[in-house]
Write a protein that holds these residues in place. Structure first.
Motif, mmCIF file in Angstrom:
data_model
loop_
_atom_site.group_PDB
_atom_site.id
_atom_site.type_symbol
_atom_site.label_atom_id
_atom_site.label_comp_id
_atom_site.label_asym_id
_atom_site.label_seq_id
_atom_site.Cartn_x
_atom_site.Cartn_y
_atom_site.Cartn_z
ATOM 1 N N LEU A 159 0.631 -1.368 -0.183
ATOM 2 C CA LEU A 159 -0.101 -0.023 -0.127
ATOM 3 C C LEU A 159 0.656 1.369 0.062
ATOM 4 C CD1 LEU A 159 -2.807 -0.883 2.839
ATOM 5 C CD2 LEU A 159 -2.824 -0.846 0.316
ATOM 6 N N GLU A 160 1.698 1.214 0.893
ATOM 7 C CA GLU A 160 2.804 2.536 0.989
ATOM 8 C C GLU A 160 4.212 2.409 0.950
ATOM 9 O OE1 GLU A 160 1.503 5.781 2.963
ATOM 10 O OE2 GLU A 160 -0.290 5.288 2.163
ATOM 11 N N ILE A 161 4.954 3.254 0.241
ATOM 12 C CA ILE A 161 6.159 3.192 0.140
ATOM 13 C C ILE A 161 6.778 4.709 0.404
ATOM 14 C CG2 ILE A 161 6.405 3.169 -2.311
ATOM 15 C CD1 ILE A 161 8.920 1.273 -1.410
ATOM 16 N N GLU A 162 7.244 5.014 1.432
ATOM 17 C CA GLU A 162 7.759 6.517 1.694
ATOM 18 C C GLU A 162 9.191 6.283 2.122
ATOM 19 O OE1 GLU A 162 7.062 10.180 4.567
ATOM 20 O OE2 GLU A 162 6.107 8.311 4.945
ATOM 21 N N PHE A 255 13.205 4.177 5.018
ATOM 22 C CA PHE A 255 12.134 3.849 3.983
ATOM 23 C C PHE A 255 11.160 3.237 5.079
ATOM 24 C CE2 PHE A 255 14.918 3.878 0.461
ATOM 25 C CZ PHE A 255 14.166 3.642 -0.668
ATOM 26 N N ARG A 256 9.965 3.774 4.737
ATOM 27 C CA ARG A 256 8.651 3.016 5.568
ATOM 28 C C ARG A 256 7.881 2.232 4.112
ATOM 29 N NH1 ARG A 256 3.480 4.546 5.483
ATOM 30 N NH2 ARG A 256 3.956 6.723 4.632
ATOM 31 N N ILE A 257 7.851 1.207 4.552
ATOM 32 C CA ILE A 257 6.907 0.123 3.569
ATOM 33 C C ILE A 257 5.780 -0.762 4.362
ATOM 34 C CG2 ILE A 257 7.036 -2.068 1.951
ATOM 35 C CD1 ILE A 257 10.323 -1.390 2.198
ATOM 36 N N GLU A 258 4.374 -0.367 3.924
ATOM 37 C CA GLU A 258 3.314 -0.829 4.454
ATOM 38 C C GLU A 258 2.405 -1.569 3.674
ATOM 39 O OE1 GLU A 258 1.442 1.613 7.387
ATOM 40 O OE2 GLU A 258 2.993 2.663 7.954
ATOM 41 N N GLY A 259 1.791 -2.390 4.179
ATOM 42 C CA GLY A 259 0.880 -3.275 3.019
ATOM 43 C C GLY A 259 -0.431 -3.737 4.159
ATOM 44 N N THR A 260 -1.374 -4.419 3.811
ATOM 45 C CA THR A 260 -2.647 -4.767 4.415
ATOM 46 C C THR A 260 -2.308 -5.632 5.645
ATOM 47 O OG1 THR A 260 -2.929 -6.637 2.743
ATOM 48 C CG2 THR A 260 -3.927 -4.525 2.548
ATOM 49 N N GLY A 262 1.097 -5.906 7.274
ATOM 50 C CA GLY A 262 2.273 -5.698 8.233
ATOM 51 C C GLY A 262 3.144 -4.300 7.542
ATOM 52 N N ALA A 263 4.087 -4.144 8.312
ATOM 53 C CA ALA A 263 5.101 -2.922 7.778
ATOM 54 C C ALA A 263 6.483 -3.491 8.199
ATOM 55 C CB ALA A 263 4.424 -1.697 8.505
ATOM 56 N N MET A 264 7.335 -2.406 7.407
ATOM 57 C CA MET A 264 8.729 -2.390 7.489
ATOM 58 C C MET A 264 9.450 -1.151 7.602
ATOM 59 S SD MET A 264 9.918 -5.583 4.968
ATOM 60 C CE MET A 264 8.948 -5.118 3.457
ATOM 61 N N MET A 265 10.253 -0.956 8.487
ATOM 62 C CA MET A 265 11.011 0.255 8.406
ATOM 63 C C MET A 265 12.572 0.032 8.075
ATOM 64 S SD MET A 265 9.160 2.962 8.967
ATOM 65 C CE MET A 265 10.227 4.265 9.616
ATOM 66 N N VAL A 266 13.204 0.940 7.152
ATOM 67 C CA VAL A 266 14.588 0.478 6.830
ATOM 68 C C VAL A 266 15.273 1.954 6.976
ATOM 69 C CG1 VAL A 266 15.923 -0.076 4.628
ATOM 70 C CG2 VAL A 266 13.926 -1.020 4.790
ATOM 71 N N LYS A 267 16.368 1.725 7.690
ATOM 72 C CA LYS A 267 17.236 2.882 7.935
ATOM 73 C C LYS A 267 18.572 2.779 7.358
ATOM 74 C CE LYS A 267 20.473 4.604 11.609
ATOM 75 N NZ LYS A 267 21.075 4.620 12.791
ATOM 76 N N LEU A 268 18.544 3.913 6.508
ATOM 77 C CA LEU A 268 19.765 4.117 5.484
ATOM 78 C C LEU A 268 20.974 4.719 6.417
ATOM 79 C CD1 LEU A 268 17.567 5.967 2.868
ATOM 80 C CD2 LEU A 268 18.515 3.436 2.697
ATOM 81 N N GLY A 269 21.657 3.650 7.065
ATOM 82 C CA GLY A 269 22.776 4.279 7.888
ATOM 83 C C GLY A 269 23.934 5.150 7.311
ATOM 84 N N VAL A 270 24.286 5.009 6.211
ATOM 85 C CA VAL A 270 25.458 5.856 5.700
ATOM 86 C C VAL A 270 24.960 7.320 5.539
ATOM 87 C CG1 VAL A 270 24.749 5.675 3.201
ATOM 88 C CG2 VAL A 270 27.025 5.874 3.725
ATOM 89 N N ASP A 271 23.835 7.607 5.357
ATOM 90 C CA ASP A 271 23.361 8.999 5.099
ATOM 91 C C ASP A 271 23.616 9.666 6.384
ATOM 92 O OD1 ASP A 271 22.323 8.830 2.792
ATOM 93 O OD2 ASP A 271 20.369 8.069 3.026
ATOM 94 N N PHE A 272 23.804 9.218 7.481
ATOM 95 C CA PHE A 272 24.121 9.806 8.803
ATOM 96 C C PHE A 272 25.502 10.260 9.045
ATOM 97 C CE2 PHE A 272 20.033 7.614 9.829
ATOM 98 C CZ PHE A 272 19.349 8.597 10.070
ATOM 99 N N ASP A 273 25.872 11.310 9.234
ATOM 100 C CA ASP A 273 27.222 11.685 9.383
ATOM 101 C C ASP A 273 28.079 11.139 8.170
ATOM 102 O OD1 ASP A 273 29.371 12.755 10.696
ATOM 103 O OD2 ASP A 273 29.876 10.798 11.989
ATOM 104 N N TYR A 274 27.532 11.352 6.952
ATOM 105 C CA TYR A 274 28.485 11.179 6.090
ATOM 106 C C TYR A 274 29.677 11.705 5.959
ATOM 107 C CZ TYR A 274 29.369 9.991 1.023
ATOM 108 O OH TYR A 274 29.614 9.480 -0.077
#
Length: 354
Positions: A159-162, A255-260, A262-274
């Motif tokens: 349903l959702e990808i952000e 990334f936030r990924i949701e469906g009917t 369940g949901a997942m969250m993905v942290k993009l670690g390299v983007d912090f303190d690049y």
């Protein structure tokens, strides 16, 4: 269970040596460390800058160097895989110099615009090149697991990808971007658009706004908003700000990924303190359940860089049936990028304040 999915692309049984074309920072910082970790041998580097060529060969014990692509092809022919890591404007002439049927990994983006991408695709077709584009984020352990979770129905109907980034990127590290008219979407958010495609499929249309920021003077764009359209069920949103000045506390790169189901969250670690970065993370939650963190075998930098080369090697040897980031697929990512840039010229609907 999501923990059971493979997070790393399998290694080729009999890998070919690699010939690098280009000796820039991404080769030094990501390609070569990833290939060493994957047990892939580098046979040579071709680079017109003599000092850079010599330094890379010395620092990474590369046995041969070449001044031109023609010299490299004459020495190695089709016995190697070519890793083309050059600016987008230099890709076409290099591909024309490669031997018929060569295996080649092309640095992203696939040209500067869709016209370049179309030309690159035509060259690859005409020369029967086994060609892939180095969209490596989709090969990262977190994205490999997330994609398979969606394909297996673990979140139900998608349903959702952000994608939400509120970070500080030191743009002064990239002075070569200053003269470019297309920056943020083409060189950074292209990774997110490509991974969105890998997980949710190619959208039908897109609308975007991308702009500069006085906190990053001289760069054409460092902030982006995009809406992706699949129809009436799936929703895609991308909100990117590279200029947050408030420290780490409220920075985010997810990334936030949701469906009917369940949901997942993905942290993009390299983007912090690049470029130092933090650890990547993947979290999964079934509706009504608790969030649980999924152990990862590695990160975007550098483990993800093993995947495109492994897939290409296996495809060239007949061990993989398809190229996961082949030029035909990568062209659709470039079409999505082009749609975002084209929409910058489309006026928004003005308010009726009568």
């Amino acid at each position: 269970m999501i923990e059971d999915f493979a997070q790393d692309w399998p290694a080729p049984t009999k890998p070919r040596p690699i010939v690098l074309i280009g000796a820039g920072g991404i080769v030094r910082d990501a390609h070569l460390p990833a290939y060493a970790k994957a047990g892939l041998k580098v046979a040579a580097v071709a680079e017109i800058d003599a000092d850079r060529r010599a330094a890379l060969a010395r620092d990474f014990a590369i046995p041969r160097t070449h001044t031109t692509v023609t010299d490299a092809v004459a020495a190695h022919g089709n016995s190697v895989v070519y890793d083309v890591a050059v600016p987008p404007t230099a890709i076409q002439p290099i591909l024309r110099d490669l031997p018929e049927g060569a295996a080649v990994l092309i640095q992203k983006p696939m040209g500067s615009d869709l016209a370049n991408a179309r030309d690159i695709r035509a060259i690859c077709r005409d020369k029967h090149l086994k060609a892939a584009v180095n969209f490596q984020l989709r090969f990262s352990p977190m994205m490999m697991a997330a994609r398979q979770a969606v394909e297996a129905g673990l979140i139900g109907d998608p349903l959702e990808i952000e994608v939400h980034l509120n970070i500080f990127t030191p743009w002064t590290l990239f002075p070569f971007l200053l003269p470019m008219k297309r920056v943020e979407i083409l060189v950074h958010s292209i990774h997110y658009l490509d991974s969105i495609r890998a997980i949710f499929g190619t959208p039908k249309a897109a609308f975007a706004r991308s702009m500069g920021d006085p906190r990053a003077p001289g760069f054409a764009q460092t902030r982006t908003t995009a809406l992706l359209d699949w129809g009436n069920l799936r929703r895609g949103v991308m909100s990117i700000n590279h200029n947050h000045q408030g420290g780490r506390k409220f920075q985010s790169a997810w990334f936030r990924i949701e469906g009917t189901k369940g949901a997942m969250m993905v942290k993009l670690g390299v983007d912090f303190d690049y470029p130092r970065g933090e650890a990547d993370e993947l979290w999964f939650c079934e509706n009504g359940g608790d969030w649980r963190q999924v152990p990862l075998t590695g990160s975007w930098f550098i483990e993800a860089f093993m995947g495109p080369m492994r897939n290409l090697q296996r495809f060239a040897a007949g061990e993989d049936a398809r190229l996961f980031s082949g030029v035909e697929d990568a062209y659709e990512t470039m079409a999505l990028v082009e749609a975002c840039f084209a929409s910058l010229e489309v006026p928004a609907v003005p308010l009726d304040l009568s």
